[in-house]
Design an enzyme around this catalytic site. Structure first.
Site, short mmCIF file in Angstrom:
data_model
loop_
_atom_site.label_atom_id
_atom_site.label_comp_id
_atom_site.label_asym_id
_atom_site.label_seq_id
_atom_site.Cartn_x
_atom_site.Cartn_y
_atom_site.Cartn_z
N GLY A 35 -38.74 4.12 31.51
CA GLY A 35 -38.29 3.36 32.68
C GLY A 35 -38.04 4.32 33.82
O GLY A 35 -37.28 5.28 33.68
N TYR A 105 -47.58 -2.79 28.18
CA TYR A 105 -46.22 -3.27 28.36
C TYR A 105 -46.00 -4.62 27.69
O TYR A 105 -46.88 -5.49 27.72
CB TYR A 105 -45.89 -3.40 29.84
CG TYR A 105 -45.97 -2.12 30.61
CD1 TYR A 105 -44.89 -1.25 30.66
CD2 TYR A 105 -47.13 -1.76 31.32
CE1 TYR A 105 -44.95 -0.06 31.39
CE2 TYR A 105 -47.20 -0.57 32.03
CZ TYR A 105 -46.10 0.26 32.07
OH TYR A 105 -46.17 1.43 32.77
N LYS A 227 -45.07 13.78 47.77
CA LYS A 227 -45.45 14.55 46.58
C LYS A 227 -46.95 14.84 46.61
O LYS A 227 -47.76 13.92 46.77
CB LYS A 227 -45.08 13.76 45.32
CG LYS A 227 -43.57 13.64 45.11
CD LYS A 227 -43.21 12.57 44.09
CE LYS A 227 -43.29 11.19 44.68
NZ LYS A 227 -42.79 10.14 43.75
N ASP A 260 -40.56 10.93 38.79
CA ASP A 260 -39.13 10.69 38.63
C ASP A 260 -38.38 12.01 38.47
O ASP A 260 -37.22 12.13 38.89
CB ASP A 260 -38.88 9.80 37.41
CG ASP A 260 -39.59 8.46 37.52
OD1 ASP A 260 -39.64 7.91 38.63
OD2 ASP A 260 -40.10 7.97 36.49
N ASP A 296 -41.23 10.32 28.81
CA ASP A 296 -41.04 10.23 30.25
C ASP A 296 -40.04 11.25 30.79
O ASP A 296 -40.23 11.81 31.86
CB ASP A 296 -40.58 8.82 30.62
CG ASP A 296 -41.68 7.79 30.45
OD1 ASP A 296 -42.70 8.12 29.81
OD2 ASP A 296 -41.52 6.66 30.95
#
Length: 320
Positions: A35, A105, A227, A260, A296
């Site tokens: 997430g 998902y 980025k 992230d 992640d």
């Protein structure tokens, strides 16, 4: 005393394939947590900041796992609610030797997708000095979109700072036009906007980092960090700009979570009073660390680990 940073969104239990190959051919998986927003919540907590995460989970084994996982990571879980009517989402993720993994998902009708404007707890939110948002919750359902807008306006109204990572997920939107319109509307209400170069091109019509930054600065944003992948990141404010180079990575294991990780480093640096250049460098560092591990946020560092990583890459000298 105010806590540091809060975010909201959907966390899913993630099952990562035990070997490379098509997901249909895999027999064994390892369990992890996924997430975008929870990645940042965990990342900031590992850096020693007080970090909170808001969501709704099902009253099921997956929901229990997420709560226990975040508690171990010292993330504030007081913003989590449970609902027996809806399940906690999950996903399957392939293992790849290079490139991006395949992800499937299972999130439709999840508990998190039922969050709505009425669920915004202004007292809890404004107990933090910063809100981090992504473009994923506004894409899930109309109610989660309403929650996102209400949370943003609550924090801005209280004089808090807000960061926004577009985190574009075209498959969740009814059209690319709607995605562009809503994402840009939310981004222009934030203080710090953190698009990837491809996202910036889609959202602004230009692939030039300076023009991407200019697009948002002209609409009231105070900092844009674009980025650039392995090349690092470009940043611009109304008063300064610069490009901060990336960190060399010998082997990329998994690219998911790199963006992230960048957000984690940048937000953590700015909340601690670092210069923008130093904060962007932190973001680049954690992004480069993230791609070297499966999962992640599995590789996200503690503050001590981050300092050692930066010291080695900037001086060539390892610290104990």
């Amino acid at each position: 005393m105010l806590k540091d940073s809060v975010t909201f969104g959907e966390a899913m239990v993630m099952f990562v394939a035990g070997r490379p190959g098509a997901l249909k051919d895999i027999d064994t998986f390892s369990r992890r947590l996924a997430g975008a927003e929870v990645n940042v919540a965990v990342g900031l907590s590992r850096l020693g900041l007080t970090s909170g995460w808001i969501s709704r989970l099902g009253e099921d084994a997956f929901g229990d796992y997420i709560v226990e996982y975040l508690a171990r990571e010292k993330v504030d879980i007081d913003g989590i609610t449970h609902d027996s009517r809806y399940p906690t989402g999950f996903q399957l993720k392939s293992m790849v030797l290079e490139g991006d993994p395949q992800v499937q998902y299972f999130r439709k009708g999840s508990a998190a997708s039922t969050l709505g404007e009425a669920d915004v707890d202004s007292g809890y939110l404004t107990g933090f000095r910063h809100l981090h948002m992504t473009g994923i919750p506004p894409a899930l359902t109309k109610s989660t979109r309403a929650f996102a807008y209400a949370a943003l306006e609550t924090m801005k109204g209280a004089g808090r700072t807000v960061s926004f990572d577009p985190n574009l997920r075209p498959s969740l939107w009814s059209s690319k036009e709607e995605m562009r319109e809503v994402i840009n509307d939310l981004a222009c209400r934030a203080d710090w906007v953190l698009p990837g170069i491809e996202e910036g091109e889609f959202l602004t019509g230009s692939r030039d980092p300076k023009k991407i930054a200019e697009f948002y600065l002209n609409r009231g944003v105070s900092l844009v960090a674009v980025k650039l992948g392995p090349e690092g990141a470009y940043f611009r404010t109304p008063y300064e700009e610069g490009t901060v180079p990336g960190f060399e990575v010998k082997k990329v294991v998994d690219t998911v979570g790199a963006g992230d990780g960048f957000a984690t480093g940048l937000i953590g640096g700015l909340l601690r009073g670092l210069s923008i250049t130093e904060a962007v460098r932190q973001g680049n560092a954690i992004g480069s660390i993230a791609v070297q591990s499966v999962g992640d946020h599995d590789g996200y560092p503690t503050m001590e680990e981050l300092k050692a990583y930066l010291h080695y890459h900037l001086t060539g000298v390892r610290t104990r």
